[in-house]
Write a protein that holds these residues in place. Structure first.
Motif, PDB file in Angstrom:
ATOM      1  N   UNK A 102       0.846  -1.200   0.000  1.00 20.55           N
ATOM      2  CA  UNK A 102       0.000   0.000   0.000  1.00 20.55           C
ATOM      3  C   UNK A 102       0.884   1.253   0.000  1.00 20.55           C
ATOM      4  N   UNK A 103       0.398   2.265  -0.736  1.00 18.39           N
ATOM      5  CA  UNK A 103       1.072   3.567  -0.713  1.00 18.39           C
ATOM      6  C   UNK A 103       0.020   4.659  -0.879  1.00 18.39           C
ATOM      7  N   UNK A 104       0.238   5.779  -0.240  1.00 14.95           N
ATOM      8  CA  UNK A 104      -0.676   6.928  -0.338  1.00 14.95           C
ATOM      9  C   UNK A 104       0.180   8.188  -0.440  1.00 14.95           C
ATOM     10  N   UNK A 105       0.006   8.953  -1.539  1.00 22.01           N
ATOM     11  CA  UNK A 105       0.815  10.169  -1.760  1.00 22.01           C
ATOM     12  C   UNK A 105      -0.119  11.294  -2.184  1.00 22.01           C
ATOM     13  N   UNK A 106       0.379  12.541  -1.989  1.00 20.12           N
ATOM     14  CA  UNK A 106      -0.320  13.720  -2.518  1.00 20.12           C
ATOM     15  C   UNK A 106      -0.034  13.806  -4.011  1.00 20.12           C
ATOM     16  N   UNK A 107      -1.091  14.055  -4.803  1.00 18.70           N
ATOM     17  CA  UNK A 107      -0.920  14.058  -6.256  1.00 18.70           C
ATOM     18  C   UNK A 107      -0.034  15.208  -6.721  1.00 18.70           C
ATOM     19  N   UNK A 108      -0.115  16.344  -6.060  1.00 22.34           N
ATOM     20  CA  UNK A 108       0.625  17.498  -6.543  1.00 22.34           C
ATOM     21  C   UNK A 108       2.101  17.451  -6.173  1.00 22.34           C
ATOM     22  N   UNK A 109       2.429  16.806  -5.049  1.00 21.00           N
ATOM     23  CA  UNK A 109       3.826  16.786  -4.604  1.00 21.00           C
ATOM     24  C   UNK A 109       4.466  15.401  -4.664  1.00 21.00           C
ATOM     25  N   UNK A 110       3.653  14.365  -4.661  1.00 24.05           N
ATOM     26  CA  UNK A 110       4.195  13.006  -4.645  1.00 24.05           C
ATOM     27  C   UNK A 110       4.715  12.577  -3.295  1.00 24.05           C
ATOM     28  N   UNK A 111       4.491  13.390  -2.273  1.00 21.76           N
ATOM     29  CA  UNK A 111       4.930  13.044  -0.923  1.00 21.76           C
ATOM     30  C   UNK A 111       3.921  12.106  -0.271  1.00 21.76           C
ATOM     31  N   UNK A 112       4.437  11.256   0.584  1.00 24.24           N
ATOM     32  CA  UNK A 112       3.568  10.310   1.276  1.00 24.24           C
ATOM     33  C   UNK A 112       2.662  11.049   2.238  1.00 24.24           C
ATOM     34  N   UNK A 113       1.438  10.557   2.341  1.00 30.13           N
ATOM     35  CA  UNK A 113       0.466  11.134   3.266  1.00 30.13           C
ATOM     36  C   UNK A 113       0.783  10.622   4.656  1.00 30.13           C
ATOM     37  N   UNK A 114       1.103  11.463   5.592  1.00 30.11           N
ATOM     38  CA  UNK A 114       1.478  10.977   6.928  1.00 30.11           C
ATOM     39  C   UNK A 114       0.285  10.332   7.646  1.00 30.11           C
ATOM     40  N   UNK A 115       0.583   9.196   8.326  1.00 29.11           N
ATOM     41  CA  UNK A 115      -0.435   8.519   9.139  1.00 29.11           C
ATOM     42  C   UNK A 115      -1.410   7.670   8.364  1.00 29.11           C
ATOM     43  N   UNK A 116      -1.304   7.655   7.035  1.00 31.57           N
ATOM     44  CA  UNK A 116      -2.245   6.890   6.219  1.00 31.57           C
ATOM     45  C   UNK A 116      -1.581   5.563   5.821  1.00 31.57           C
ATOM     46  N   UNK A 117      -2.093   4.455   6.348  1.00 33.28           N
ATOM     47  CA  UNK A 117      -1.532   3.129   6.063  1.00 33.28           C
ATOM     48  C   UNK A 117      -2.608   2.247   5.456  1.00 33.28           C
ATOM     49  N   UNK A 118      -2.177   1.059   5.043  1.00 34.60           N
ATOM     50  CA  UNK A 118      -3.134   0.130   4.455  1.00 34.60           C
ATOM     51  C   UNK A 118      -4.225  -0.282   5.416  1.00 34.60           C
ATOM     52  N   UNK A 119      -3.912  -0.266   6.722  1.00 35.13           N
ATOM     53  CA  UNK A 119      -4.897  -0.674   7.714  1.00 35.13           C
ATOM     54  C   UNK A 119      -5.808   0.479   8.125  1.00 35.13           C
ATOM     55  N   UNK A 120      -5.330   1.712   8.070  1.00 35.11           N
ATOM     56  CA  UNK A 120      -6.110   2.844   8.581  1.00 35.11           C
ATOM     57  C   UNK A 120      -6.701   3.726   7.491  1.00 35.11           C
ATOM     58  N   UNK A 121      -6.377   3.464   6.223  1.00 38.18           N
ATOM     59  CA  UNK A 121      -6.790   4.360   5.137  1.00 38.18           C
ATOM     60  C   UNK A 121      -8.299   4.515   5.091  1.00 38.18           C
ATOM     61  N   UNK A 122      -9.045   3.412   5.087  1.00 38.82           N
ATOM     62  CA  UNK A 122     -10.493   3.495   4.958  1.00 38.82           C
ATOM     63  C   UNK A 122     -11.142   4.248   6.092  1.00 38.82           C
ATOM     64  N   UNK A 123     -10.737   3.974   7.326  1.00 37.58           N
ATOM     65  CA  UNK A 123     -11.369   4.621   8.477  1.00 37.58           C
ATOM     66  C   UNK A 123     -11.024   6.109   8.530  1.00 37.58           C
ATOM     67  N   UNK A 124      -9.794   6.472   8.118  1.00 35.51           N
ATOM     68  CA  UNK A 124      -9.419   7.891   8.130  1.00 35.51           C
ATOM     69  C   UNK A 124     -10.167   8.656   7.044  1.00 35.51           C
TER      70      UNK A 124
END
Length: 625
Positions: A102-124
């Motif tokens: 799993x990976x989560x990044x901001x589209x404009x910067x390509x930086x990883x979204x802090x605190x967003x993981x494969x386990x917590x993405x849906x609930x957040x």
């Protein structure tokens, strides 16, 4: 959160892309083209894929159900807007685990979204857990009904109470009930187990006391029997000594008698052999000589008789020859024999007879004398043999009697005196008492040390009292929790029922005005102007689906209000609605789409016809629609 784009390699989808508008997006696709697959893919991108799920009969696990048909690895991209920024969420298969990376990044910067993981993405992103998501904003044709859930209950409780989402009456009540049942549930639980063990220990102590009393009685009885046994054994020892003395004397006498008889027999046998010298004939030879002598006498007697008879016949013949010529008319003509010739011849013949008679007499006297001597010798030998044989028989009889007596004495010396029946009864009673003592001692050993049993009993009583106190406290806590829950339910149930009633009244065009909902989400409705409620089972399938839709919308408003609006996803959820009520539902959804994003998947064209004059609605058609 607003969904912008999905790209999926998932089941029948192979790199396909689906884009959504800001309000309501209507997606049309025929059956079997992937509508439910897109919905399942969206849930997977938000909450992940449960790889621990196993296939069941008729229901394969999602990791197998949605394995890409092309054989490619399962992967996908979700583009969404969250808190004013566009995010890109990717899930790919790694190390043989589908959707495991799993990976989560901001589209404009390509930086990883802090605190967003494969386990917590849906609930957040959605603001709720997967369980609440499925029961609030995810509408499926076969899953419109609202069911009870601890997660959903926590969310509702947080909205009408303190705001904390770790409180659930059902969860707390189930936990207290588990604790309560762990301590006592009918005849099971810790308290009944301790009570059963306490009863067993009490029975063990009672049985131990009874066995010890029986053991003392048996030991006293065994002591008395041992004294009696010692008395009888002392008496038996004395009689045995006396018997041994007598037996030894009798044995010596019998052995001496046997030796004397044997000696006598051997002496007579030696005498028998000594009395039979080789020079003297034996009785058989004597009998043969006697028989030979008798035969000689008989032969001479027969010879003499024949000789005398011959002489007499010759004499008669001479007389006839002499007298025949002088007899007139004699038939035979015989010559005349002179007397002077005949007389001397006859005289000589009779002289021979006399001579033979004398010789015979002499021989007969000799043989008769020898015969008498042989008979006397035979009689003497027979008498001697008879006396010797008699002595031998008597010696053999004496030896046989001595042998039997010796054997009888030997057997008696080995047997010894016997105990009287009273002594045998004493010995048998003592043996039985000792067996019973050993058995009771074994039972006492198996029952254990009474001191340890008492200690264990005290422990059990203390533990039982402690658990009973816990049981009583839990019961009080459950009663208090029930009272608090009733108060809490009185707060959120009217709010949820009122919101659902407003939606249901709008969907049924005013036919129904009230909706009542209990803790387990069991629903009753009341028609406008009616006095009695109607249970859900009496409603038609279409009306029931409308009621479920109203409840779902009410739950979504309650758990995810407008500032936290999460997209509503409907997967062929309006199939059972008639055209009039479908139009009402579409009008309601377009109003709701002003505040939250709505994705409506359908396999029918009537939704497109009804919404064709609404330019704010984004329409998407999949191939073959």
């Amino acid at each position: 959160m607003k969904l912008l784009q999905l790209t999926a390699t998932f089941g029948c989808l192979q790199g396909d892309t689906l884009e959504f508008g800001p309000g309501m997006t209507l997606i049309g696709a025929p059956n079997g083209s992937g509508k439910s697959t897109w919905c399942a893919f969206l849930r997977t991108m938000l909450y992940g894929l449960d790889t621990r799920q196993r296939d069941r009969k008729g229901a394969p696990a999602d990791k197998n159900r949605y394995r890409p048909w092309s054989g490619s690895p399962m992967e996908g991209l979700l583009v969404c807007e969250f808190q004013g920024r566009v995010l890109e969420l990717r899930r790919t298969s790694a190390s043989g685990v589908p959707m495991g990376d799993f990976s989560a990044v901001y589209q404009d910067t390509g930086l990883a979204v802090p605190g967003l993981t494969g386990e917590t993405a849906g609930e957040i992103l959605t603001g709720v857990s997967q369980e609440v998501f499925d029961r609030s904003v995810f509408f499926r044709q076969t899953g419109l009904a609202v069911s009870q859930s601890q997660e959903l209950e926590k969310r509702i409780t947080a909205l009408v109470s303190s705001g904390e989402e770790d409180v659930s009456w059902t969860e707390a009540n189930e936990r207290l009930k588990t604790w309560l049942h762990r301590r006592r549930f009918h005849k099971s639980g810790l308290i009944p187990q301790l009570e059963a063990e306490e009863a067993q220990l009490q029975q063990t102590l009672t049985q131990t006391a009874s066995l010890r009393q029986d053991l003392a009685q048996l030991q006293a009885r065994a002591a008395g029997l041992r004294q009696q046994k010692a008395h009888w054994e002392s008496r038996l020892s004395m009689e045995n000594d006396k018997f041994q003395t007598i037996s030894q004397r009798r044995y010596a006498e019998a052995a001496a008698e046997l030796d004397a008889a044997e000696l006598q027999l051997q002496t007579l046998l030696a005498r028998q052999q000594a009395d039979a010298p080789q020079t003297e004939p034996d009785p058989d030879e004597l009998e043969e000589e006697i028989q030979d002598t008798l035969d000689d006498l008989a032969s001479r007697r027969r010879l003499m008789t024949g000789f005398v008879t011959l002489i007499v016949l010759l004499t008669l013949c001479g007389v006839v020859l002499f007298a025949a010529p002088h007899v007139p008319q004699f038939p035979l003509q015989l010559p005349e024999i002179p007397l002077l010739f005949l007389a001397p011849v006859v005289g000589v013949l009779w002289l021979l007879v006399l001579l033979f008679t004398l010789i015979k007499s002499a021989c007969d006297r000799r043989d008769t004398k020898a015969l008498d001597e042989l008979r006397a010798l035979l009689e003497t030998r027979q008498q001697e043999d008879s006396h010797l044989a008699q002595d031998l028989r008597e010696a053999q009889i004496r030896r046989e009697h001595a042998q039997k007596y010796f054997e009888a004495v030997s057997q008696q010396s080995g047997s010894g005196p016997y105990l009287p029946p009273e002594a045998e009864a004493c010995r048998a009673s003592l043996h039985q008492a000792e067996q019973e003592i050993a058995q009771i001692q074994g039972q006492l050993t198996a029952l254990g040390d009474p001191v340890l049993v008492d200690a264990r009993l005290d422990e059990i009583q203390e533990a039982s009292a402690r658990l009973q106190g816990d049981y009583d406290a839990i019961e009080v806590a459950m009663e208090a929790l029930k009272e608090a829950d009733d108060q809490l339910h009185a707060r959120f149930s009217p709010q949820l029922s009122q919101t659902a009633a407003g939606y249901f009244q709008q969907l049924t065009q005013g036919r129904f005005s009230q909706v009542a909902l209990d803790r387990s989400f069991n629903v009753t409705v009341r028609e406008t102007g009616a006095l009695a409620d109607r249970p859900l089972a009496l409603l038609s399938q279409g009306t029931a689906d409308q009621l479920y839709l109203a409840l779902r919308l009410a739950v979504a408003d309650l758990v995810l209000p407008s500032p936290q609006a999460c997209p509503l996803i409907l997967d062929d959820a309006l199939l059972s609605f008639d055209d009039d009520r479908l139009a009402v539902v579409l009008h309601l959804l377009t109003e709701l789409a002003e505040d939250r994003q709505i994705l409506l998947f359908t396999c029918q064209h009537r939704e497109f016809f009804m919404l064709e004059d609404r330019p704010e609605i984004t329409t998407v058609t999949l191939p073959d629609f």
